[in-house]
Structure formats: C-alpha cells, structure tokens
Design an enzyme around this catalytic site. Sequence first.
Site, PDB file in Angstrom:
ATOM      1  N   LYS A   1      29.844  55.659  82.188  1.00 45.91           N
ATOM      2  CA  LYS A   1      29.963  54.213  82.599  1.00 45.91           C
ATOM      3  C   LYS A   1      28.790  53.301  82.604  1.00 45.91           C
ATOM      4  O   LYS A   1      28.926  52.076  82.192  1.00 45.91           O
ATOM      5  CB  LYS A   1      30.360  54.606  84.226  1.00 45.91           C
ATOM      6  CG  LYS A   1      30.759  53.186  84.991  1.00 45.91           C
ATOM      7  CD  LYS A   1      31.595  53.556  86.210  1.00 45.91           C
ATOM      8  CE  LYS A   1      30.890  53.721  87.222  1.00 45.91           C
ATOM      9  NZ  LYS A   1      30.307  52.813  88.013  1.00 45.91           N
ATOM     10  N   SER A   2      27.575  53.797  83.012  1.00 47.08           N
ATOM     11  CA  SER A   2      26.433  52.769  82.757  1.00 47.08           C
ATOM     12  C   SER A   2      26.372  52.340  81.386  1.00 47.08           C
ATOM     13  O   SER A   2      25.999  51.057  81.198  1.00 47.08           O
ATOM     14  CB  SER A   2      25.318  53.932  83.094  1.00 47.08           C
ATOM     15  OG  SER A   2      25.352  54.006  84.443  1.00 47.08           O
TER      16      SER A   2
ATOM     17  N   ARG B   1      26.696  48.383  79.808  1.00 49.18           N
ATOM     18  CA  ARG B   1      25.739  47.783  78.935  1.00 49.18           C
ATOM     19  C   ARG B   1      25.954  47.557  77.368  1.00 49.18           C
ATOM     20  O   ARG B   1      25.765  46.489  77.029  1.00 49.18           O
ATOM     21  CB  ARG B   1      24.442  48.675  78.737  1.00 49.18           C
ATOM     22  CG  ARG B   1      23.775  48.686  80.153  1.00 49.18           C
ATOM     23  CD  ARG B   1      22.639  49.806  80.391  1.00 49.18           C
ATOM     24  NE  ARG B   1      21.983  49.757  81.510  1.00 49.18           N
ATOM     25  CZ  ARG B   1      22.656  50.040  82.829  1.00 49.18           C
ATOM     26  NH1 ARG B   1      23.858  50.555  83.202  1.00 49.18           N
ATOM     27  NH2 ARG B   1      21.782  50.040  83.953  1.00 49.18           N
TER      28      ARG B   1
ATOM     29  N   ARG C   1      27.639  45.118  99.781  1.00 48.35           N
ATOM     30  CA  ARG C   1      26.643  45.571  99.199  1.00 48.35           C
ATOM     31  C   ARG C   1      25.525  44.686  98.661  1.00 48.35           C
ATOM     32  O   ARG C   1      25.730  43.514  98.786  1.00 48.35           O
ATOM     33  CB  ARG C   1      27.028  46.348  97.923  1.00 48.35           C
ATOM     34  CG  ARG C   1      27.934  47.187  97.946  1.00 48.35           C
ATOM     35  CD  ARG C   1      28.407  47.849  96.731  1.00 48.35           C
ATOM     36  NE  ARG C   1      27.282  48.757  96.103  1.00 48.35           N
ATOM     37  CZ  ARG C   1      27.467  49.501  94.991  1.00 48.35           C
ATOM     38  NH1 ARG C   1      29.032  49.409  94.395  1.00 48.35           N
ATOM     39  NH2 ARG C   1      26.732  50.132  94.354  1.00 48.35           N
TER      40      ARG C   1
ATOM     41  N   GLN D   1      19.583  48.963  88.272  1.00 49.46           N
ATOM     42  CA  GLN D   1      20.294  48.011  88.267  1.00 49.46           C
ATOM     43  C   GLN D   1      19.396  46.460  88.602  1.00 49.46           C
ATOM     44  O   GLN D   1      19.603  45.624  87.778  1.00 49.46           O
ATOM     45  CB  GLN D   1      21.467  47.830  89.343  1.00 49.46           C
ATOM     46  CG  GLN D   1      22.517  48.703  88.898  1.00 49.46           C
ATOM     47  CD  GLN D   1      23.592  48.860  90.045  1.00 49.46           C
ATOM     48  OE1 GLN D   1      23.750  48.143  91.196  1.00 49.46           O
ATOM     49  NE2 GLN D   1      24.687  49.566  89.929  1.00 49.46           N
TER      50      GLN D   1
ATOM     51  N   ASP E   1      24.134  59.672  92.185  1.00 47.79           N
ATOM     52  CA  ASP E   1      25.505  59.655  92.370  1.00 47.79           C
ATOM     53  C   ASP E   1      26.097  60.891  92.501  1.00 47.79           C
ATOM     54  O   ASP E   1      27.393  60.990  92.819  1.00 47.79           O
ATOM     55  CB  ASP E   1      25.900  58.864  91.014  1.00 47.79           C
ATOM     56  CG  ASP E   1      25.785  57.164  91.190  1.00 47.79           C
ATOM     57  OD1 ASP E   1      25.521  56.707  92.214  1.00 47.79           O
ATOM     58  OD2 ASP E   1      25.807  56.785  89.840  1.00 47.79           O
TER      59      ASP E   1
ATOM     60  N   LYS F   1      25.593  52.368  98.873  1.00 51.46           N
ATOM     61  CA  LYS F   1      26.739  52.965  97.599  1.00 51.46           C
ATOM     62  C   LYS F   1      28.203  52.011  97.827  1.00 51.46           C
ATOM     63  O   LYS F   1      28.262  51.133  98.871  1.00 51.46           O
ATOM     64  CB  LYS F   1      26.952  53.979  97.262  1.00 51.46           C
ATOM     65  CG  LYS F   1      25.343  54.776  96.714  1.00 51.46           C
ATOM     66  CD  LYS F   1      25.450  54.090  95.187  1.00 51.46           C
ATOM     67  CE  LYS F   1      23.971  54.827  94.631  1.00 51.46           C
ATOM     68  NZ  LYS F   1      23.824  54.280  93.395  1.00 51.46           N
TER      69      LYS F   1
ATOM     70  N   ARG G   1      27.253  56.774 101.855  1.00 53.58           N
ATOM     71  CA  ARG G   1      27.788  58.216 101.415  1.00 53.58           C
ATOM     72  C   ARG G   1      27.167  59.300 102.173  1.00 53.58           C
ATOM     73  O   ARG G   1      27.730  60.484 102.249  1.00 53.58           O
ATOM     74  CB  ARG G   1      27.427  58.160  99.905  1.00 53.58           C
ATOM     75  CG  ARG G   1      28.357  57.522  98.787  1.00 53.58           C
ATOM     76  CD  ARG G   1      28.212  58.066  97.544  1.00 53.58           C
ATOM     77  NE  ARG G   1      29.126  57.119  96.695  1.00 53.58           N
ATOM     78  CZ  ARG G   1      28.859  56.848  95.271  1.00 53.58           C
ATOM     79  NH1 ARG G   1      27.800  57.190  94.958  1.00 53.58           N
ATOM     80  NH2 ARG G   1      29.780  56.120  94.967  1.00 53.58           N
TER      81      ARG G   1
ATOM     82  N   ARG H   1      33.811  58.359  93.785  1.00 57.91           N
ATOM     83  CA  ARG H   1      32.944  59.870  93.822  1.00 57.91           C
ATOM     84  C   ARG H   1      33.219  60.550  95.093  1.00 57.91           C
ATOM     85  O   ARG H   1      33.117  61.833  95.088  1.00 57.91           O
ATOM     86  CB  ARG H   1      31.346  59.699  93.701  1.00 57.91           C
ATOM     87  CG  ARG H   1      31.001  58.651  92.672  1.00 57.91           C
ATOM     88  CD  ARG H   1      29.663  58.924  92.097  1.00 57.91           C
ATOM     89  NE  ARG H   1      29.214  57.828  90.845  1.00 57.91           N
ATOM     90  CZ  ARG H   1      29.651  57.955  89.789  1.00 57.91           C
ATOM     91  NH1 ARG H   1      30.346  58.968  89.122  1.00 57.91           N
ATOM     92  NH2 ARG H   1      29.358  56.851  88.951  1.00 57.91           N
TER      93      ARG H   1
END
Length: 429
Positions: free
Chosen positions: A23-24, A28, A123, A170, A316, A343, A347, A389
Amino acid sequence: MKERTIQPVNNGLNGNITIPGDKSISHRAVMFGSIAEGKTTIKGFLPGADCLSTISCFKEMGVEITQNGDEVTVVGKGLEGLQEPKAVLDVGNSGTTIRLMSGILANTPFFSCVQGDESIAKRPMKRVTNPLKQMGANIDGREEGTFTPLTIRGGDLKAIEYISPVASAQVKSAILLAGLRAEGVTAVTEPHISRDHTERMLEAFGVKVTREGKTVKLSGGQKLTATDIQVPGDVSSAAFFLVAGAIIPNSKLVLQNVGMNPTRTGIIDVLEKMGATFTVDLINEGASEPAANITIETSSLKGIEIGGDIIPRLIDEIPVIALAATQAEGITVIKDAHELKVKETNRIDTVVAELTKLGARIEATDDGMIIYGKSALKGNTVNSYGDHRIGMMLAIAGCLAEGKTIIEDAEAVGVSYPTFFDELQKLAK
C-alpha cells in the site's frame, strides 16, 4: 455495515498465497509518477480503496492516470504541471494520501481543499501542517490546522532542518516532498528510523537523497524523471497470514513476493524471537525494494518484550502480533507504541476490547499492552470499528476460536486487502 461470520478452521490453513501490492509503495508510485516528467508504468499496484483515493485526487489535478487491475499508467505533469482542482480533494480513509499530498500541494501555486472520512477527521494533522508552515506554506484547518478539512494555498517555500518528535514516514515524506521545490537543503531528523519507501522511490525517479544516521536530506530544484515501478507484496498484509500459519494448528503456508524492506520487517524479527518456524527466500536481491517468498508452519511461540527502535518497523502489525501473543507461552509486553492511539482507531483500546470479547487475557497500558499467553479463544460478536487491520486480525482470531465469530463492519478490510476473505476461505479448504 456488512458483517462476516468466521467459522473455526479445523484442518489448518494450507497452500500458496500471493500477497497483494504494498500500500505504501503503491501510493508513492502514483504520486511521484504524477509529478515526474514522462510516463510511469506501475505493476503490482494495490487496487484497494486507499490507493484508489490517491489516483482520484491526482486525476482531479489534471493528471492522466489509467488503471487496469494491478497495472497503472501515469502520464506525469512534472513538478510545475499540476492544475488547481475544481472540487475538494477527498482522500477517503487514507492518512498517507492526505499527509504526503499536503507536502506536494504546499509548494504548488494554487488553492486546494483536502478532506477525508470520519476517521481522517479525527487524525492529527498538526504534525504535518506545523513543519510545512515553518517552510512558509499557507495551510490551515480546524483547530489551527490540527484537523481536516485542510486548506492549502501553495507557493514559494524555504528549506528547513526539522527535528521530528515522532518517527513517522508520513511526516518525513511530506517535508521532503515540499522540499523538492524549496530553496536550499531540506533535512528531517527522527528519533528512530521510520520506513524509507519515499527515499528509495525518489532515488528511483532520479532525485539525489542523502542519508546520515537518522537524518535524511535533499536539495530543492531537482526534477523527477518517469520510471517503471514493480510493487512487491505488502508485508503488513502478509503479517495476518504469517501469524495465522504460526498459531492455527496443522497449518503450512507459502507467502509469495512479500516486500522485505528492512524498515518494515519488524514482524519477521518478532516472529523469529517468539520461536516461529519459517524460512525466507529472497527473490530479487539488489532491487530497490527487496522481496521474498516466506514459508511458515504451526509453531510453539513464547512471550517476549517488544519496544524501542523496532516499533516504527512494525507499528501496523501490532494488532496481529497481539493475537499471536495470546497463543504464546508466557507474557508478552508491547511498549513505546503511543502511535497506535492515532491510527484509524485507537488501536490500543480496540485490540484490547475486541480480543477480550473473544476470551483473551490482555491489558492496555499508556503506550501499549500486556498479553497473557495461552488463552483459549471463544467465538463472539466483535467489531472492526472501520479499521482494516483490526478486521483482519479478528478474522484470524475467529479461525482459531471455538464456535463462530461474527465481525461487524467487516468490509473495512477492503482498504488494504480487497481479496482477504476470499484468500482465507481458499486456504481453509
């Protein structure tokens, strides 16, 4: 709000599984391809909701992007070619999109407004908006830039040497991306080294990046040149099946094409320390983003202490590590993980609450949790609270629990792993 019923897996999980794209890296690749000069082809792209939000935002800024399953073509506009969006840029549930894109928008001479869903609205954005303001960005949001929606009027920026209070890829990435068009050398120093996909990919696009210990630097005025990107499988997605293979009796799984970036492989180190039985076979040694095939089978795990420098490398994966710890001999302590609180959900609270419903003995601490091993899990109704997750961790727990487990808000897993439940079903046959 869709729910899923998970039945106990009596004969173990067995078979081969190709892990979907990281995903990351997918985020990008689209972003950097958009601000590069020329055509970028991305293979192995993750077509999950978060990454599709990134595509949508850059299309809104005039970038020509074609997506066909896991292959994406981006016709780059160059650093100065993005167009002012006519509509609000909606990032959906994606914190990566809003934070990294803010760095790009901060140095682009037009007005934009960026927002996301209910989770994004909670967030913290100040960790990104503050350093961007120090660079001269005109950026604002609710509660003085703390929360979305954000308004950004991009323009000329000056380089800064920023000492970040958190190890966050990030935050680091937003500052470096803003620094591409800033005057001078932009530097970011972190308390611990965070994932380095941005640095690796900027280099692949022709940008010179310097690393010195926990500091990363780049000079403004560098252009990105289009390149082709091969995205490896996401180790954060693989983590659920790695743990499943280790804790569900009679299991043996082969996970193919798993990304092995050393800033992301904390889960591998933890499973090894806990005593898991697995092998790692590298398949593309020397590549910008290394990958491997991993074979794992049912193992006897032991409790360990997890904290310090390793936390950014597995932040994560902590929900599913906590599940593994419920099946280990002894006590597992997870500490230094304050970032879990900001997150998609808090979490710490959600992991403790939902695993407790299934019969686990687990306590929350201010910066992590304490898990008491060898809990016999029993099926119950649990909730992902919209956190992908948490949803996947609960599904693996349900495979192990006695009786059926009902997961509310189960569709949240589509954010990062759209085929997760199909894969789980296939391996359980």
